[in-house]
Design an enzyme around this catalytic site. Structure first.
Site, short mmCIF file in Angstrom:
data_model
loop_
_atom_site.label_atom_id
_atom_site.label_comp_id
_atom_site.label_asym_id
_atom_site.label_seq_id
_atom_site.Cartn_x
_atom_site.Cartn_y
_atom_site.Cartn_z
N GLY A 85 -6.74 8.48 26.71
CA GLY A 85 -7.89 8.62 25.85
C GLY A 85 -9.09 7.90 26.42
O GLY A 85 -9.68 8.31 27.41
N SER A 86 -9.44 6.77 25.82
CA SER A 86 -10.62 6.03 26.25
C SER A 86 -10.42 5.28 27.56
O SER A 86 -11.37 4.87 28.20
CB SER A 86 -11.05 5.04 25.16
OG SER A 86 -11.55 5.74 24.03
N THR B 296 -16.04 19.25 25.92
CA THR B 296 -17.18 19.84 25.23
C THR B 296 -17.79 20.96 26.07
O THR B 296 -18.08 20.77 27.25
CB THR B 296 -18.25 18.76 24.95
OG1 THR B 296 -17.66 17.73 24.16
CG2 THR B 296 -19.43 19.36 24.20
N ARG C 128 -23.53 7.24 28.57
CA ARG C 128 -23.33 6.52 27.32
C ARG C 128 -24.64 6.28 26.55
O ARG C 128 -24.66 6.44 25.33
CB ARG C 128 -22.58 5.21 27.60
CG ARG C 128 -21.09 5.44 27.74
CD ARG C 128 -20.30 4.23 28.14
NE ARG C 128 -18.87 4.57 28.09
CZ ARG C 128 -17.93 3.92 28.75
NH1 ARG C 128 -18.25 2.87 29.51
NH2 ARG C 128 -16.66 4.28 28.65
N THR D 120 -14.60 4.83 22.94
CA THR D 120 -14.60 4.41 21.54
C THR D 120 -15.27 3.06 21.36
O THR D 120 -15.57 2.35 22.32
CB THR D 120 -13.16 4.31 21.01
OG1 THR D 120 -12.48 3.28 21.76
CG2 THR D 120 -12.42 5.62 21.14
N GLU E 205 -17.07 9.53 24.90
CA GLU E 205 -17.70 8.67 25.92
C GLU E 205 -17.29 7.21 25.75
O GLU E 205 -18.01 6.30 26.14
CB GLU E 205 -19.23 8.79 25.87
CG GLU E 205 -19.77 10.12 26.34
CD GLU E 205 -19.53 10.37 27.81
OE1 GLU E 205 -20.14 9.69 28.65
OE2 GLU E 205 -18.72 11.26 28.11
N GLN F 8 -13.94 0.36 20.34
CA GLN F 8 -13.10 -0.70 20.86
C GLN F 8 -13.24 -0.84 22.39
O GLN F 8 -13.29 -1.95 22.92
CB GLN F 8 -11.63 -0.45 20.50
CG GLN F 8 -11.33 -0.53 19.01
CD GLN F 8 -11.73 0.74 18.25
OE1 GLN F 8 -12.16 1.74 18.85
NE2 GLN F 8 -11.57 0.73 16.94
#
Length: 401
Positions: A140-141, A167, A256, A380, A378, A382
């Site tokens: 994921g991130s 996307t 970002r 999370t 882009e 955290q």
């Protein structure tokens, strides 16, 4: 420190604002309900943006402009393409975030190309619509955990793996795919490749059904023995273990702040609408001290202050990129602040507006749904805080996890 928008961008901002009100807002609900339907109204708008992007230094109107190089720039303050891109994105997302993400030739993959491509690649991929494929089912991130492989075979690379949450993955002309040249070398071996649509071995497996940004298609894509020319590897093919992940992170340093700008724009729409609904409770000159205002006014004023902080942090990160200053920490600060505050503001506006905010007669509930993704993709909340902590403490990713 000048907190005003640069005067030279006034025409761009005004034009983007008019587009938001007169082009995007009128079709916003239509494509929210017609998920996966392509907004044909964007074709003419995209051509207009292309023309604006060709209009000269510092007047770029979309993601394709961010990160452009200008080696001959003189010393001193420079307000360039990253800043102008962020300002235009804020206004466009004031109209509709999903439609902005659906704009041809303005995908985040275009920003990735602008950030790390060499001069030959910048020219060769000029005009392409590029999606960006990073996330995987098991990754994921933490982009460093990428498992999609790129194996060199003569003048080509062969890609194998799966990407999710891409996307514009179905609509775009090409996809910027992040893959590792050698898993044993860790982060340093991760490179990005431009894979044109229709390349054998690349297949769109499905489109996701989402909470928000429904106008934008979000695809899962598989790569099975997908052969890509070596010339499509963005930037330098050399694996520099000492430099590590830094080369690829340049992409995030550019993208970002643009996602932060999306959050700022979406929150701006909600904030303006709630101020309009409660205009009789508010004072234009803020004459009454904060602690003496009504509870409604106090909450709105607090949201305004948070929104302004997110906006300024976003513009700072893009200004640093324009002036070739290292902005990794500032890019993450902007993304973390704007992503969280944007979602908080849109949800609070739904709450304050009560039944008006919750029904589909208004766009408030849609903006609340759209805003959530801007705190997730882009990187999370955290992950951004982890990056910021590493930069502040001077620790590596292995030292601070």
């Amino acid at each position: 420190m000048n907190l005003q928008n640069p005067k030279k961008f006034k025409m761009l901002i005004d034009q983007a604002h008019e587009v938001a009100l007169n082009v995007l807002r009128p079709i916003s609900r239509k494509y929210d309900k017609a998920e996966h339907a392509y907004p044909k109204e964007l074709d003419m708008l995209a051509s207009l943006v292309d023309g604006m992007n060709e209009g000269g230094e510092g007047m770029n109107a979309g993601a394709a402009g961010a990160g452009k190089r200008n080696e001959s720039q003189d010393q001193g303050n420079r307000n360039g393409t990253n800043l102008s891109t962020a300002l235009s994105i804020i206004e466009m997302c004031y109209g509709d975030t999903g439609l902005l993400l659906s704009m041809p030739r303005q995908g985040l993959g275009n920003s990735a190309i602008a950030a790390v491509a060499n001069d030959e690649q910048l020219e060769r991929f000029k005009g392409t619509w590029a999606a960006m494929a990073i996330t995987e089912p098991g990754c994921g991130s933490d982009s460093a955990a990428i498992r999609t492989t790129a194996t060199q075979d003569g003048d080509d690379y062969i890609l194998n793996g799966e990407k999710i949450f891409v996307t514009s993955g179905e609509r775009a002309d090409s996809v910027v795919v992040w893959a590792t040249l050698d898993r044993k070398l860790g982060r340093a071996a991760i490179k990005s490749f431009v894979v044109p649509k229709g390349t054998p071995g690349m297949k769109v497996e499905r489109l996701e059904h989402k909470l928000g940004i429904k106008a934008s298609d979000t695809a899962a894509i598989s790569f099975i023995d997908c052969r890509v020319p070596a010339a499509n590897l963005l930037g330098n093919a050399e694996v520099d273990v000492a430099k590590g992940f830094a080369g690829v992170m340049e992409t995030f340093d550019n993208t970002r702040p643009l996602v932060a700008a999306m959050a700022v724009g979406c929150a701006k729409a909600s904030l303006e609408r709630i101020k309009e609904i409660f205009k009789d409770e508010l004072e234009a000159d803020y004459a009454t001290p904060y602690l003496q205002t009504s509870n409604i006014a106090a909450q709105i004023y607090r949201m305004e202050a948070e929104w302004e902080a997110a906006r300024l942090l976003t513009l700072k990160a893009t200004w640093m990129a324009d002036n070739k200053k290292p902005n990794s920490k500032e890019a993450s600060i902007a993304k973390a602040k704007a992503g969280r505050i944007g979602n908080d503001i849109t949800l609070k506006c739904v709450e304050l507006a009560a039944s008006v905010g919750y029904n589909e007669d208004e766009l408030l509930e849609k903006w609340a749904r759209d805003s959530k993704i801007l705190d997730i993709f882009e990187g999370t909340q955290q992950i951004q805080q982890l990056i910021i902590a590493r930069r502040e403490l001077g620790k590596s990713s292995s030292e601070l996890k």
